[in-house]
Design a protein around this motif. Structure first.
Motif, PDB file in Angstrom:
ATOM      1  N   ILE A  27      33.531  33.943  39.726  1.00  0.00           N
ATOM      2  CA  ILE A  27      33.153  34.690  38.402  1.00  0.00           C
ATOM      3  C   ILE A  27      32.479  33.470  37.792  1.00  0.00           C
ATOM      4  O   ILE A  27      32.272  33.928  36.521  1.00  0.00           O
ATOM      5  CB  ILE A  27      34.301  35.008  37.594  1.00  0.00           C
ATOM      6  CG1 ILE A  27      35.515  33.898  37.756  1.00  0.00           C
ATOM      7  CG2 ILE A  27      35.065  36.459  38.279  1.00  0.00           C
ATOM      8  CD1 ILE A  27      35.578  33.235  36.482  1.00  0.00           C
ATOM      9  N   ARG A  28      32.048  32.400  38.487  1.00  0.00           N
ATOM     10  CA  ARG A  28      31.556  31.313  37.609  1.00  0.00           C
ATOM     11  C   ARG A  28      30.179  31.791  36.636  1.00  0.00           C
ATOM     12  O   ARG A  28      29.969  31.255  35.888  1.00  0.00           O
ATOM     13  CB  ARG A  28      30.924  30.379  38.748  1.00  0.00           C
ATOM     14  CG  ARG A  28      30.343  29.062  37.960  1.00  0.00           C
ATOM     15  CD  ARG A  28      31.290  28.065  37.753  1.00  0.00           C
ATOM     16  NE  ARG A  28      30.564  26.789  37.466  1.00  0.00           N
ATOM     17  CZ  ARG A  28      30.341  25.815  38.405  1.00  0.00           C
ATOM     18  NH1 ARG A  28      30.594  25.945  39.727  1.00  0.00           N
ATOM     19  NH2 ARG A  28      29.647  24.678  38.141  1.00  0.00           N
ATOM     20  N   PRO A  29      29.437  32.761  37.304  1.00  0.00           N
ATOM     21  CA  PRO A  29      28.294  33.163  36.377  1.00  0.00           C
ATOM     22  C   PRO A  29      28.417  33.610  35.015  1.00  0.00           C
ATOM     23  O   PRO A  29      27.992  33.714  34.014  1.00  0.00           O
ATOM     24  CB  PRO A  29      27.522  34.216  37.231  1.00  0.00           C
ATOM     25  CG  PRO A  29      27.739  34.060  38.500  1.00  0.00           C
ATOM     26  CD  PRO A  29      29.347  33.613  38.481  1.00  0.00           C
ATOM     27  N   ARG A  30      29.911  34.168  34.823  1.00  0.00           N
ATOM     28  CA  ARG A  30      30.464  34.806  33.624  1.00  0.00           C
ATOM     29  C   ARG A  30      30.891  33.634  32.713  1.00  0.00           C
ATOM     30  O   ARG A  30      31.415  33.944  31.373  1.00  0.00           O
ATOM     31  CB  ARG A  30      31.527  35.798  33.661  1.00  0.00           C
ATOM     32  CG  ARG A  30      30.919  36.778  34.690  1.00  0.00           C
ATOM     33  CD  ARG A  30      32.202  37.787  35.091  1.00  0.00           C
ATOM     34  NE  ARG A  30      31.734  38.671  35.761  1.00  0.00           N
ATOM     35  CZ  ARG A  30      32.586  39.514  36.787  1.00  0.00           C
ATOM     36  NH1 ARG A  30      34.024  39.187  36.691  1.00  0.00           N
ATOM     37  NH2 ARG A  30      32.068  40.515  37.499  1.00  0.00           N
ATOM     38  N   LEU A  31      31.002  32.329  33.095  1.00  0.00           N
ATOM     39  CA  LEU A  31      31.362  31.167  32.547  1.00  0.00           C
ATOM     40  C   LEU A  31      30.202  30.564  31.753  1.00  0.00           C
ATOM     41  O   LEU A  31      29.338  30.582  32.089  1.00  0.00           O
ATOM     42  CB  LEU A  31      32.232  30.289  33.304  1.00  0.00           C
ATOM     43  CG  LEU A  31      33.405  31.032  34.145  1.00  0.00           C
ATOM     44  CD1 LEU A  31      33.926  29.896  35.079  1.00  0.00           C
ATOM     45  CD2 LEU A  31      34.284  31.609  33.296  1.00  0.00           C
ATOM     46  N   HIS A 222      38.385  39.972  34.735  1.00  0.00           N
ATOM     47  CA  HIS A 222      37.200  39.913  35.739  1.00  0.00           C
ATOM     48  C   HIS A 222      37.434  41.015  36.714  1.00  0.00           C
ATOM     49  O   HIS A 222      36.360  41.556  37.232  1.00  0.00           O
ATOM     50  CB  HIS A 222      37.226  38.539  36.146  1.00  0.00           C
ATOM     51  CG  HIS A 222      37.008  37.213  35.313  1.00  0.00           C
ATOM     52  ND1 HIS A 222      35.728  37.485  34.831  1.00  0.00           N
ATOM     53  CD2 HIS A 222      37.543  36.430  34.690  1.00  0.00           C
ATOM     54  CE1 HIS A 222      35.348  36.340  34.192  1.00  0.00           C
ATOM     55  NE2 HIS A 222      36.552  35.741  33.935  1.00  0.00           N
ATOM     56  N   LEU A 225      35.711  44.088  35.107  1.00  0.00           N
ATOM     57  CA  LEU A 225      34.208  43.654  35.240  1.00  0.00           C
ATOM     58  C   LEU A 225      33.493  43.960  36.414  1.00  0.00           C
ATOM     59  O   LEU A 225      32.633  44.129  36.573  1.00  0.00           O
ATOM     60  CB  LEU A 225      33.874  42.350  34.589  1.00  0.00           C
ATOM     61  CG  LEU A 225      34.145  41.974  33.074  1.00  0.00           C
ATOM     62  CD1 LEU A 225      33.765  40.370  32.842  1.00  0.00           C
ATOM     63  CD2 LEU A 225      33.244  43.128  32.290  1.00  0.00           C
ATOM     64  N   ASP A 226      34.294  43.770  37.589  1.00  0.00           N
ATOM     65  CA  ASP A 226      33.737  43.830  38.898  1.00  0.00           C
ATOM     66  C   ASP A 226      33.567  45.424  39.123  1.00  0.00           C
ATOM     67  O   ASP A 226      32.871  45.638  40.202  1.00  0.00           O
ATOM     68  CB  ASP A 226      34.916  43.355  39.815  1.00  0.00           C
ATOM     69  CG  ASP A 226      34.970  41.820  40.008  1.00  0.00           C
ATOM     70  OD1 ASP A 226      34.090  41.137  39.450  1.00  0.00           O
ATOM     71  OD2 ASP A 226      35.861  41.376  40.442  1.00  0.00           O
ATOM     72  N   GLU A 229      31.453  48.721  33.499  1.00  0.00           N
ATOM     73  CA  GLU A 229      30.440  48.064  32.741  1.00  0.00           C
ATOM     74  C   GLU A 229      31.251  48.156  31.385  1.00  0.00           C
ATOM     75  O   GLU A 229      31.331  49.253  30.584  1.00  0.00           O
ATOM     76  CB  GLU A 229      29.270  48.747  32.585  1.00  0.00           C
ATOM     77  CG  GLU A 229      28.447  48.946  33.818  1.00  0.00           C
ATOM     78  CD  GLU A 229      27.163  49.635  33.670  1.00  0.00           C
ATOM     79  OE1 GLU A 229      26.740  49.932  32.475  1.00  0.00           O
ATOM     80  OE2 GLU A 229      26.359  49.697  34.707  1.00  0.00           O
ATOM     81  N   GLN A 231      32.342  45.553  27.899  1.00  0.00           N
ATOM     82  CA  GLN A 231      32.143  44.202  27.258  1.00  0.00           C
ATOM     83  C   GLN A 231      33.539  43.731  26.653  1.00  0.00           C
ATOM     84  O   GLN A 231      34.242  44.281  26.129  1.00  0.00           O
ATOM     85  CB  GLN A 231      31.128  44.315  25.811  1.00  0.00           C
ATOM     86  CG  GLN A 231      30.971  43.043  25.254  1.00  0.00           C
ATOM     87  CD  GLN A 231      29.900  43.424  23.874  1.00  0.00           C
ATOM     88  OE1 GLN A 231      29.831  44.682  23.468  1.00  0.00           O
ATOM     89  NE2 GLN A 231      29.572  42.200  23.257  1.00  0.00           N
ATOM     90  N   TRP A 234      35.936  37.279  24.919  1.00  0.00           N
ATOM     91  CA  TRP A 234      36.937  36.231  25.565  1.00  0.00           C
ATOM     92  C   TRP A 234      37.055  35.057  24.460  1.00  0.00           C
ATOM     93  O   TRP A 234      36.224  34.704  23.903  1.00  0.00           O
ATOM     94  CB  TRP A 234      36.288  35.481  26.780  1.00  0.00           C
ATOM     95  CG  TRP A 234      35.784  36.435  28.054  1.00  0.00           C
ATOM     96  CD1 TRP A 234      34.512  37.018  28.153  1.00  0.00           C
ATOM     97  CD2 TRP A 234      36.658  36.719  29.062  1.00  0.00           C
ATOM     98  NE1 TRP A 234      34.635  37.717  29.425  1.00  0.00           N
ATOM     99  CE2 TRP A 234      35.956  37.636  29.963  1.00  0.00           C
ATOM    100  CE3 TRP A 234      37.931  36.508  29.123  1.00  0.00           C
ATOM    101  CZ2 TRP A 234      36.510  38.124  31.290  1.00  0.00           C
ATOM    102  CZ3 TRP A 234      38.578  37.022  30.617  1.00  0.00           C
ATOM    103  CH2 TRP A 234      37.767  37.883  31.159  1.00  0.00           C
TER     104      TRP A 234
END
Length: 310
Positions: A27-31, A222, A225-226, A229, A231, A234
């Motif tokens: 999930i790194r791209p969301r951080l 997360h 989110l997987d 869709e 929003q 956080w």
């Protein structure tokens, strides 16, 4: 969550640090993005890190305590840092307790933090509910017996009555203490039927306690989110608002502070993104009993300092 046995539908089996690390990397791209030093400096304790900074932002779990137990030497270390004139602030993702309850817990464990020195992700989230959805009724996912005296909004207990997922104007996720795969499926279905503001006040995937790792709200956010869709708003480490509040409490510039934590993707990453130095504590939290070097190499998340214990 009492243990890590929740099934894969809710985000996977995160039975140890390796599994948690893999999920954090996924999930790194969301951080937030951050820059890191080329290498870490290994030091004996925070007493030595104090030579480089004027204050500390302190994670609680894995740094000050593990569950309901103070880490050996942590109380004395905080007293020593304070005696040296170092400014301290606790920055915790523990969202199930209002700040007075957290303060009482720390005092019970022997710490002397003042109320203004404790910043919980819950505080940060609650302060923003009205701006996210003015006048909203919120379906709350919380532990049994949680106090909501600090939340000035109409609240519905969505665990006791899951129909609140459909009737409320927004969802507020504070605790996984009563969460189940069935409730996760109901939440997903309700948000697919009618998207609404969804606030998560604890972005952690797991947390270390006496009996092992517990699954935390971030894991389920997360997982959502997987598959949908949605929003998500956080609040908490590693996201900016929590760090801005913690930094403000110290009155110091970010570069004069060190964020101290037991995780790479929340504490070290978040501290670096906020412009602070970072300290990874290795012996008592997520990486207890493990060599952290492979995780640092694999992620590229490099703390400024590494200490075994606070």
């Amino acid at each position: 969550m009492s243990d890590v046995s929740l099934d894969a539908e809710a985000g996977g089996m995160l039975s140890d640090a390796g599994a948690a690390f893999a999920r954090y990397e996924a999930i790194r791209p969301r951080l937030p993005a951050a820059r890191y030093p080329a290498r870490s400096q290994h030091l004996p304790s925070l007493e030595d890190v104090a030579e480089y900074v004027d204050g500390f932002l302190l994670d609680a779990f894995g740094v000050l305590n593990v569950g309901e137990t103070a880490i050996p030497g942590a109380v004395a270390r905080m007293a020593s840092l304070r005696a040296r004139g170092k400014r301290l602030a606790v920055l915790t993702n523990a969202a199930s307790y209002a700040r007075p309850q957290l303060l009482a817990k720390y005092h019970r464990l022997g710490f002397d933090f003042a109320e203004e020195e404790v910043v919980a992700s819950r505080d940060v989230a609650v302060a923003r509910l009205e701006s996210i959805a003015p006048g909203a009724t919120w379906a709350v996912i919380a532990a049994a017996g949680d106090s909501f005296a600090d939340i000035r909004a109409r609240l519905l207990d969505a665990v006791a009555d899951p129909s609140a997922f459909d009737t409320a104007d927004g969802i507020l996720f504070l605790s996984t203490a009563r969460w189940t795969p069935a409730l996760q499926r109901q939440l997903v279905a309700a948000l697919e039927r009618r998207p609404r503001p969804f606030v998560i006040a604890n972005p952690d995937l797991v947390a270390p306690r006496e009996g092992g790792l517990t699954l935390e709200p971030g894991l389920f956010g997360h997982a959502l989110l997987d598959t949908a869709e949605v929003q998500i708003h956080w609040f908490g480490k590693p996201f900016a608002e929590a760090f801005a509040e913690g930094i403000a409490r110290t009155g110091l510039a970010p570069a004069r502070l060190a964020m101290v934590g037991d995780t790479l993707h929340t504490d070290v990453l978040g501290g670096a993104a906020a412009g602070c130095r970072s300290v990874l504590v290795t012996d008592h939290g997520l990486f207890a009993g493990r060599d952290t070097a492979p995780f640092i190499r694999a992620s590229g998340i490099v703390p400024d300092f590494i200490v075994s214990s606070p």
